[in-house]
Design an enzyme around this catalytic site. Structure first.
Site, PDB file in Angstrom:
ATOM      1  N   GLU A 112      -0.272   8.390  11.372  1.00 56.39           N
ATOM      2  CA  GLU A 112      -0.171   7.295  11.184  1.00 56.39           C
ATOM      3  C   GLU A 112       0.342   6.626  12.631  1.00 56.39           C
ATOM      4  O   GLU A 112       0.861   7.390  13.301  1.00 56.39           O
ATOM      5  CB  GLU A 112       1.001   6.898  10.118  1.00 56.39           C
ATOM      6  CG  GLU A 112       0.754   7.533   8.822  1.00 56.39           C
ATOM      7  CD  GLU A 112       1.359   6.798   7.565  1.00 56.39           C
ATOM      8  OE1 GLU A 112       2.158   6.176   7.868  1.00 56.39           O
ATOM      9  OE2 GLU A 112       0.788   6.963   6.516  1.00 56.39           O
ATOM     10  N   ASP A 137     -11.026   4.281  -8.266  1.00 53.28           N
ATOM     11  CA  ASP A 137      -9.629   4.211  -8.069  1.00 53.28           C
ATOM     12  C   ASP A 137      -9.394   3.304  -6.690  1.00 53.28           C
ATOM     13  O   ASP A 137      -8.240   2.288  -6.952  1.00 53.28           O
ATOM     14  CB  ASP A 137      -8.752   5.513  -7.960  1.00 53.28           C
ATOM     15  CG  ASP A 137      -7.430   5.274  -8.169  1.00 53.28           C
ATOM     16  OD1 ASP A 137      -6.876   4.758  -9.076  1.00 53.28           O
ATOM     17  OD2 ASP A 137      -6.388   5.635  -7.371  1.00 53.28           O
TER      18      ASP A 137
END
Length: 198
Positions: A112, A137
């Protein structure tokens, strides 16, 4: 013929043969390397085409029903899963790095972008039965938003072109990568993914 001249000619002929053999071998090796590189490039291109063909129908089905652009879904799957080759995609069918909790999730390492640099962290990610389930999803996430903002991705769903949709994803903090929208747009344009938009 002078005996010395005869041996000189023989030695010169042998040298020419040796030099020819060396350069011939060198040329053969170079062509072989080029051939192998070309084979690798063609194999990778085929794998990429096959990945797109495999997930495109479900992405188009989701677009028809819920208006999330196929090009965006496919580009995100490519970027997030490295063409379906990440451990998360291969082992747990999670193409988008969607986080989860409980029994239907696995702890994995991920990168990240935080405070101006890339860091590796551990996160808990959803496990799916198939890539199609992962795509469905992902669409659900776009429609329902996050637990803290149900409208978080409404601009993605309402976008009328892939550039606006990509920017809307970045604006909604879907990913920490500051170049996320730019990368998605580049993938869409490189692989002509807008052809899958209904």
């Amino acid at each position: 013929m002078n005996r010395g001249l005869k041996w000189t000619i023989i030695i010169l002929v042998m040298l020419v043969d040796l030099v020819g053999a060396y350069f011939g071998r060198h040329v053969c090796m170079r062509y072989r390397q080029q051939y192998e590189q070309q084979q690798t490039i063609e194999k990778q291109a085929k794998e990429k085409r096959d990945f797109i063909k495999k997930i495109a129908p479900e992405a188009q089905k989701m677009q028809t029903k819920y208006h999330v652009m196929s090009s965006i879904t496919i580009a995100q799957a490519i970027l997030e899963s490295n063409w379906g080759k990440s451990s998360l995609a291969k082992d747990y069918h999670n193409l988008f790095g969607i986080k989860g909790s409980g029994a239907n999730s696995k702890v994995m390492s991920t990168k990240e972008y935080t405070n101006g640099q890339w860091v590796t962290i551990s996160g808990r990610f959803k496990v799916y039965s198939s890539w199609n389930a992962s795509i469905a999803d992902h669409t659900k996430l776009m429609l329902n938003g996050t637990y803290y903002n149900s409208n978080n991705y409404s601009a993605v769903v309402n976008a009328t072109n892939y550039k606006d949709a990509a920017q809307a994803l970045q604006d909604a903090d879907y990913a920490t990568d500051p170049d996320y929208a730019k990368k998605l747009i580049n993938i869409i344009q490189t692989y002509d993914l807008d052809q899958y938009d209904n």
